[in-house]
Motif scaffolding. Structure first.
Motif, mmCIF file in Angstrom:
data_model
loop_
_atom_site.group_PDB
_atom_site.id
_atom_site.type_symbol
_atom_site.label_atom_id
_atom_site.label_comp_id
_atom_site.label_asym_id
_atom_site.label_seq_id
_atom_site.Cartn_x
_atom_site.Cartn_y
_atom_site.Cartn_z
ATOM 1 N N ALA A 122 7.714 -26.816 -67.498
ATOM 2 C CA ALA A 122 6.929 -27.659 -67.248
ATOM 3 C C ALA A 122 7.427 -28.557 -65.895
ATOM 4 C CB ALA A 122 7.055 -28.714 -68.619
ATOM 5 N N ALA A 123 6.191 -29.760 -66.242
ATOM 6 C CA ALA A 123 7.291 -30.808 -64.696
ATOM 7 C C ALA A 123 6.866 -29.798 -63.525
ATOM 8 C CB ALA A 123 8.180 -31.456 -64.757
ATOM 9 N N GLN A 124 5.511 -29.648 -62.839
ATOM 10 C CA GLN A 124 5.524 -29.057 -61.799
ATOM 11 C C GLN A 124 6.293 -30.218 -60.196
ATOM 12 O OE1 GLN A 124 4.928 -25.765 -60.597
ATOM 13 N NE2 GLN A 124 3.062 -25.186 -61.540
ATOM 14 N N ASN A 125 5.494 -31.037 -60.884
ATOM 15 C CA ASN A 125 6.372 -32.415 -60.446
ATOM 16 C C ASN A 125 5.306 -32.249 -58.421
ATOM 17 O OD1 ASN A 125 6.974 -34.689 -59.096
ATOM 18 N ND2 ASN A 125 8.429 -33.722 -57.696
ATOM 19 N N ALA A 181 1.330 -29.166 -63.729
ATOM 20 C CA ALA A 181 1.976 -28.133 -65.084
ATOM 21 C C ALA A 181 0.832 -27.236 -66.186
ATOM 22 C CB ALA A 181 3.014 -29.019 -65.464
ATOM 23 N N TRP A 182 -0.076 -27.888 -66.608
ATOM 24 C CA TRP A 182 -1.212 -27.635 -67.888
ATOM 25 C C TRP A 182 -2.577 -28.074 -67.199
ATOM 26 C CZ3 TRP A 182 -2.549 -31.864 -71.347
ATOM 27 C CH2 TRP A 182 -2.299 -32.668 -71.244
ATOM 28 N N ASP A 232 -1.735 -33.564 -63.756
ATOM 29 C CA ASP A 232 -0.548 -32.706 -63.652
ATOM 30 C C ASP A 232 -0.140 -31.418 -63.164
ATOM 31 O OD1 ASP A 232 2.104 -32.032 -63.791
ATOM 32 O OD2 ASP A 232 2.855 -34.163 -64.786
ATOM 33 N N GLN A 237 10.981 -20.974 -62.324
ATOM 34 C CA GLN A 237 9.752 -22.206 -63.262
ATOM 35 C C GLN A 237 9.191 -21.584 -64.382
ATOM 36 O OE1 GLN A 237 6.460 -22.440 -60.679
ATOM 37 N NE2 GLN A 237 5.370 -23.083 -62.368
#
Lengths: 402, 286
Positions: free
Chosen positions: A297-300, A261-262, A259, A292
């Motif tokens: 979190a959650a960049q998708n 996001a991280w 993901d 952002q």
């Protein structure tokens, strides 16, 4: 490569090393491409994505067995060798060939070609000084019959000088088509043997895999001897060769799936929403970087890195992909543990030294099996006289009883 | 010997082989959820007299659907795994026509859950190229279907699909290696021997069964090469399933034998004898 539903954005980065006047790229595309669908990207974007997804080397330093101080250090190195050299084909006239469009984008002159027959297109390309590999006609004909067009790019020297670009920047194309594939057949015609290709896929749902070849995870989370630190590139390359042979040369390898996001550990910072959008992640358009940052979190965006070494014999067909629902994180992570070198005079130290010796032997043996490196060389590099082969399990059963 | 026993053993072997050798992402928890949900649903819906024989009988039927799902369905959500098993068994109980269930239970469940959620997906490329493995599939598969007397539909499907792929390759001017590569798919063979062969969801008599095999292959071909659907065969089978009911109505000569497996066998074997030397030969072998 960005993919969501039927929408695809491809960013093509090459490591072309010769004279830019000799550079040309011919890419079969499934639809007509308008000027607005083409863009020239910044190479740094691709490099950043490459660094973020690269296999990583993790170092742990043992604590003093007699005390309880501990620290960790981590570093990551890109183990990337050459990426694809899209040896190309060049073009210029008429022979049943339609130049559907002609654009100049950045330092590139771009043509969108379609043709009635492959022969015409081939002749046209030859007349226009494009060097075609042997057997190109058959492949071009097949693509034409499948309704594909050809995207042909050459460097426009004037624009290149005016823009002051020394390296060729990546070209991007955005289009809508149910086809989720990479045409590799023209590339396999080049006589210079196997080619390396890295595919970085950005998706919304999950990991990307090939549907017509096996996608196999590289061995990961393995402990290797400390000396590999300075030869990490070589280590990774040899391990890749061994793994490819194990799959009879017919597999695509998964090197990273995460993901966006991280990351843990991070080989490079995750890309920002702006960078991802520049790479084509169009669904991120409603967010600014500032927004952002407030919501980290959650960049998708889910990133998949695939690595394939291919030639015509092992990869006769193009690479076809599917987007899976799998969001399991995976990374190529190689661990080296450094033994405590300080003075230790407690009773725990003896056990510790035994443990270290056993651990290093294990790491050395694993290294030999992963890379096919010579065991004596490994022993020498590890600074030990010999690397004992792994003991058969049954030898240990009655050892203590006797 | 009950042919379903072979099927259960073969499917279990594939699951074990897939996980250990090919590195399939089959989570143990998913497998437990699928098998558990399938058995419970089966007992809940079908079991009438709680005798040992009926318990074993229902379990076999549910296990075949469940093992196919374990093998083919990938998901990170336990709930979806269980849902697929329930859909499969419920479809067998309620989507019926003229005494037969309409859809192949596991194929139907796969189409439903992959349509409902992006967390459910199929992974058809992971079988890799043919090699020894496929010979294994062929061998075991052949055994299973000859026992089940449904080799004709497998062969009809495979041969006509191969013909279509070879024709496409020839038309495009592609080297034969490409068509060969496209046919060397473990997923395709698995489908041909373990899914399309389900006796309850293929036509009762032999001739329409062959026609059905050919039609499924044609739709698979179109979906795969013109609509770029991966795992196209499963979608083709579910789409064409209503045809089976129609065929059974029109070719009535054998329908009075429905639910009578032994009679079935005799009926369509005698048809082979009249028409087809090759199949007659196969019958002798079995």
């Amino acid at each position: 490569m960005v993919r969501d539903k039927d929408r695809t954005v491809i960013t093509m980065s090459n490591d072309f090393k010769g004279d830019v006047r000799d550079f040309a790229m011919v890419v079969p595309v499934p639809t007509f491409i308008e000027r607005e669908q083409i863009n020239v990207a910044n190479q740094a974007l691709v490099d950043h994505l490459d660094a973020y997804t690269a296999p990583r080397l993790v170092e742990y330093f043992d604590e003093d067995p007699c005390s309880r101080v501990r620290y960790e250090r981590m570093m990551a190195e890109s183990a990337v060798e050459d990426s694809v050299v899209q040896k190309a084909v060049t073009a210029d006239e008429e022979l049943g060939v339609t130049i559907e469009a002609k654009y100049t984008v950045g330092e590139y002159d771009i043509l969108i070609l379609s043709a009635e027959e492959s022969g015409g297109l081939i002749d046209w390309l030859k007349i226009n000084d494009y060097q075609l590999p042997e057997g190109a006609e058959q492949v071009v004909g097949s693509y034409l019959k499948q309704g594909m067009r050809f995207f042909v790019a050459k460097v426009n020297l004037e624009s290149q000088l005016a823009g002051g670009f020394s390296d060729l920047r990546p070209l991007q194309i955005a289009f809508e088509s149910p086809k989720f594939m990479l045409p590799i057949r023209l590339g396999t015609l080049n006589a210079d043997g196997q080619q390396e290709l890295f595919v970085y896929a950005l998706t919304r749902t999950g990991r990307v895999e090939t549907s017509n070849y096996r996608t196999v995870k590289m061995p990961s989370d393995v402990e290797i001897p400390g000396f590999v630190k300075n030869r990490f590139g070589e280590f990774y390359k040899d391990m890749f060769t061994v793994q490819t042979e194990k799959e009879n040369g017919k597999a695509v390898f998964l090197e990273y799936a995460w993901d966006m996001a991280w990351c843990d550990p991070c080989a490079a910072d995750p890309l920002t929403a702006t960078q991802l959008r520049q790479l084509g992640a169009f669904w991120l358009d409603s967010e600014t970087d500032a927004q952002q940052r407030n919501r980290p979190a959650a960049q998708n965006v889910f990133v998949t890195r695939l690595h394939v070494r291919y030639d015509q014999q092992h990869f006769p067909d193009d690479l076809k992909f599917i987007e899976t629902g799998d969001r399991t994180n995976y990374q190529g992570r190689y661990i080296m543990r450094h033994a405590w070198k300080g003075e230790s005079n407690c009773s725990a130290a003896k056990d510790y030294l035994n443990m270290v010796q056993e651990r290093e032997t294990r790491a050395g043996n694993l290294l030999a099996s992963l890379t096919g490196w010579d065991r004596n060389d490994i022993a020498a590099s590890m600074g030990v006289s010999a690397l004992p082969a792994p003991q058969k399990w049954w030898k240990r059963i009655w050892q203590d009883v006797k | 010997m009950d042919p379903r026993n072979y099927q259960i053993v073969a499917l279990s072997t594939f699951v074990v082989f897939g996980v250990t050798v090919l590195g399939f992402d089959i989570h143990l928890s998913n497998a437990v959820a699928i098998i558990g949900a399938a058995l419970l649903t089966q007992y809940g819906l079908f079991s009438t007299i709680p005798s040992f024989t009926s318990l074993v009988n229902e379990a076999k039927s549910a296990l075949i659907s469940a093992l196919s799902l374990v093998l083919l369905l990938r998901t990170d959500m336990l709930f979806i795994a269980a849902l697929a098993a329930i859909v499969a068994i419920v479809s067998k109980r309620y989507l019926r026509f003229n005494g037969h269930h309409l859809f192949n239970p596991s194929a139907f469940a796969l189409v439903v859950v992959t349509g409902l959620s992006s967390h459910a997906y199929l992974s058809p490329g992971q079988w890799g190229a043919l090699g020894l493995f496929a010979f294994g599939v062929m061998g075991i598969g052949l055994l299973v279907v000859t026992r089940a007397q449904r080799l004709d539909v497998s062969l009809a499907f495979l041969l006509s699909f191969a013909a279509l792929v070879l024709f496409r390759g020839w038309y495009l001017g592609d080297p034969i290696e490409i068509a060969w590569h496209q046919l060397q798919s473990g997923a395709l063979l698995l489908f041909a021997f373990f899914m399309i062969t389900d006796p309850k969801t293929t036509p009762v008599s032999a001739r329409p069964r062959i026609v059905f095999g050919v039609l499924v292959s044609a739709l698979t071909f179109v979906l795969q090469f013109y609509f770029y659907v991966s795992a196209a065969a499963i979608y083709a089978l579910v789409t064409l399933a209503p045809l089976v009911a129609i065929f059974n109505l029109y070719f009535r000569e054998n329908t009075h034998a429905k639910n009578d497996v032994v009679y079935h066998r005799v009926a369509h074997v005698s048809e082979f004898q009249q028409r087809n030397g090759f199949l007659r030969f196969l019958r002798r072998q079995s």
